[in-house]
Design a protein around this motif. Structure first.
Motif, PDB file in Angstrom:
ATOM      1  N   GLY A   1      26.931 -47.726   1.813  1.00  0.00           N
ATOM      2  CA  GLY A   1      26.208 -48.953   2.115  1.00  0.00           C
ATOM      3  C   GLY A   1      26.730 -49.630   3.360  1.00  0.00           C
ATOM      4  N   GLY A   2      25.866 -50.438   3.971  1.00  0.00           N
ATOM      5  CA  GLY A   2      26.252 -51.182   5.161  1.00  0.00           C
ATOM      6  C   GLY A   2      25.161 -51.160   6.213  1.00  0.00           C
TER       7      GLY A   2
ATOM      8  N   ALA B   1      23.223 -55.128  -1.862  1.00  0.00           N
ATOM      9  CA  ALA B   1      23.959 -54.899  -3.106  1.00  0.00           C
ATOM     10  C   ALA B   1      23.048 -54.779  -4.321  1.00  0.00           C
ATOM     11  CB  ALA B   1      24.968 -56.033  -3.323  1.00  0.00           C
ATOM     12  N   ALA B   2      22.023 -55.609  -4.381  1.00  0.00           N
ATOM     13  CA  ALA B   2      21.145 -55.604  -5.554  1.00  0.00           C
ATOM     14  C   ALA B   2      20.466 -54.251  -5.725  1.00  0.00           C
ATOM     15  CB  ALA B   2      20.104 -56.713  -5.427  1.00  0.00           C
ATOM     16  N   GLU B   3      19.988 -53.692  -4.616  1.00  0.00           N
ATOM     17  CA  GLU B   3      19.360 -52.370  -4.664  1.00  0.00           C
ATOM     18  C   GLU B   3      20.390 -51.315  -5.071  1.00  0.00           C
ATOM     19  OE1 GLU B   3      16.507 -49.952  -1.650  1.00  0.00           O
ATOM     20  OE2 GLU B   3      18.547 -50.318  -0.917  1.00  0.00           O
ATOM     21  N   GLY B   4      21.630 -51.475  -4.563  1.00  0.00           N
ATOM     22  CA  GLY B   4      22.687 -50.527  -4.903  1.00  0.00           C
ATOM     23  C   GLY B   4      22.960 -50.461  -6.384  1.00  0.00           C
ATOM     24  N   ILE B   5      22.940 -51.612  -7.048  1.00  0.00           N
ATOM     25  CA  ILE B   5      23.174 -51.649  -8.502  1.00  0.00           C
ATOM     26  C   ILE B   5      22.060 -50.898  -9.212  1.00  0.00           C
ATOM     27  CG2 ILE B   5      23.437 -53.130 -10.532  1.00  0.00           C
ATOM     28  CD1 ILE B   5      25.699 -53.276  -8.425  1.00  0.00           C
TER      29      ILE B   5
ATOM     30  N   PHE C   1      21.939 -44.201  -0.473  1.00  0.00           N
ATOM     31  CA  PHE C   1      22.407 -45.230   0.454  1.00  0.00           C
ATOM     32  C   PHE C   1      21.691 -46.531   0.141  1.00  0.00           C
ATOM     33  CE2 PHE C   1      18.411 -44.088   2.343  1.00  0.00           C
ATOM     34  CZ  PHE C   1      17.985 -45.214   3.035  1.00  0.00           C
ATOM     35  N   THR C   2      22.265 -47.632   0.601  1.00  0.00           N
ATOM     36  CA  THR C   2      21.625 -48.929   0.409  1.00  0.00           C
ATOM     37  C   THR C   2      22.090 -49.880   1.500  1.00  0.00           C
ATOM     38  OG1 THR C   2      21.210 -50.735  -1.144  1.00  0.00           O
ATOM     39  CG2 THR C   2      23.433 -49.831  -1.116  1.00  0.00           C
ATOM     40  N   THR C   3      21.277 -50.864   1.798  1.00  0.00           N
ATOM     41  CA  THR C   3      21.696 -51.903   2.737  1.00  0.00           C
ATOM     42  C   THR C   3      21.798 -53.254   2.045  1.00  0.00           C
ATOM     43  OG1 THR C   3      19.383 -52.159   3.409  1.00  0.00           O
ATOM     44  CG2 THR C   3      20.776 -50.773   4.796  1.00  0.00           C
TER      45      THR C   3
ATOM     46  N   MET D   1      31.096 -46.295  -0.838  1.00  0.00           N
ATOM     47  CA  MET D   1      31.748 -46.448   0.472  1.00  0.00           C
ATOM     48  C   MET D   1      30.957 -47.440   1.308  1.00  0.00           C
ATOM     49  SD  MET D   1      32.545 -42.501   1.419  1.00  0.00           S
ATOM     50  CE  MET D   1      33.106 -41.376   0.138  1.00  0.00           C
ATOM     51  N   SER D   2      31.685 -48.382   1.892  1.00  0.00           N
ATOM     52  CA  SER D   2      31.044 -49.426   2.678  1.00  0.00           C
ATOM     53  C   SER D   2      31.502 -49.354   4.117  1.00  0.00           C
ATOM     54  CB  SER D   2      31.400 -50.800   2.084  1.00  0.00           C
ATOM     55  OG  SER D   2      30.872 -51.852   2.869  1.00  0.00           O
ATOM     56  N   GLY D   3      30.612 -49.774   5.019  1.00  0.00           N
ATOM     57  CA  GLY D   3      30.980 -49.844   6.428  1.00  0.00           C
ATOM     58  C   GLY D   3      29.937 -50.612   7.209  1.00  0.00           C
TER      59      GLY D   3
END
Length: 209
Positions: free
Chosen positions: A177-178, A198-202, A194-196, A147-149
């Motif tokens: 994320g966001g 994209a690379a960390e999110g992957i 959570f992540t801010t 989920m992004s925002g």
């Protein structure tokens, strides 16, 4: 013979022409499916370099978008050699910008990088209503829901969505994320991570396998 280390580094350096030329020469040798998969893996390692350089502040948003686009182009060069099996799918990610928020740049970068890492991504777009998340999650049973925002109001929408998903027994891992997302808001929302960027999110998603 294709030097996989050179391929990885060229992608990490964003040398599009070199990467495409290397892969076209490789494809012309009629490689086996396993050899083509090794080339895809080398490209994905290059994408990891891009992610690391972004985290370190050496690359910027535009570089991430460019890398994601030309990695897709690179894999398209290899598709004839990959047969019907194509690349190994790591899992399915259901993705969307939550209700009330219309921003999608971060979501789109995460989508590109997820696909490059081997995930199948179902992107529902922006301003995704709670019930749409729930219906789609029940339908496709994704391993991960993203989920992004960008707006602060997105936090409340994320919480409503997570509550609704859990109420119907959806067991997918949830990552949010966001810009407004923090450790505290992650706990409030009830997400798994959570992540801010994209690379960390992957990396987080890969750690769930």
């Amino acid at each position: 013979m294709l030097d996989l280390n050179i391929l990885t580094q060229a992608l990490g350096d964003l040398e599009e022409d070199q990467v495409i030329e290397l892969l076209k020469e490789f494809a012309a040798t009629n490689p086996s499916e396993n050899e083509a998969l090794e080339a895809v893996a080398a490209c994905q390692r290059g994408m990891a370099i891009v992610g690391d350089l972004f985290e370190n502040g050496e690359y910027f948003i535009g570089d991430l978008i460019f890398a994601g686009e030309f990695l897709t182009e690179a894999i398209n060069v290899l598709k004839p050699s990959l047969g019907s099996g194509a690349t190994k799918v790591m899992g399915t990610i259901l993705l969307g910008t939550v209700q009330g928020d219309l921003h999608d740049i971060g979501k789109n970068i995460f989508k590109s990088m997820s696909e490059a890492a081997g995930y199948e991504v179902i992107d529902m777009g922006i301003d995704v209503k709670v019930e749409i998340f729930v219906t789609k999650a029940k339908e496709i049973k994704p391993q991960i829901i993203g989920m992004s925002g960008v707006l602060t109001l997105a936090i409340e929408s994320m919480k409503e969505t997570v509550d609704a998903l859990k109420a119907v027994g959806v067991e997918s891992k949830i990552i949010i994320g966001g810009n407004p997302v923090t450790k505290e808001s992650c706990a409030y929302v009830g997400a798994d991570a959570f992540t801010t960027n994209a690379a960390e999110g992957i990396k987080i998603c890969q750690g769930w396998e």
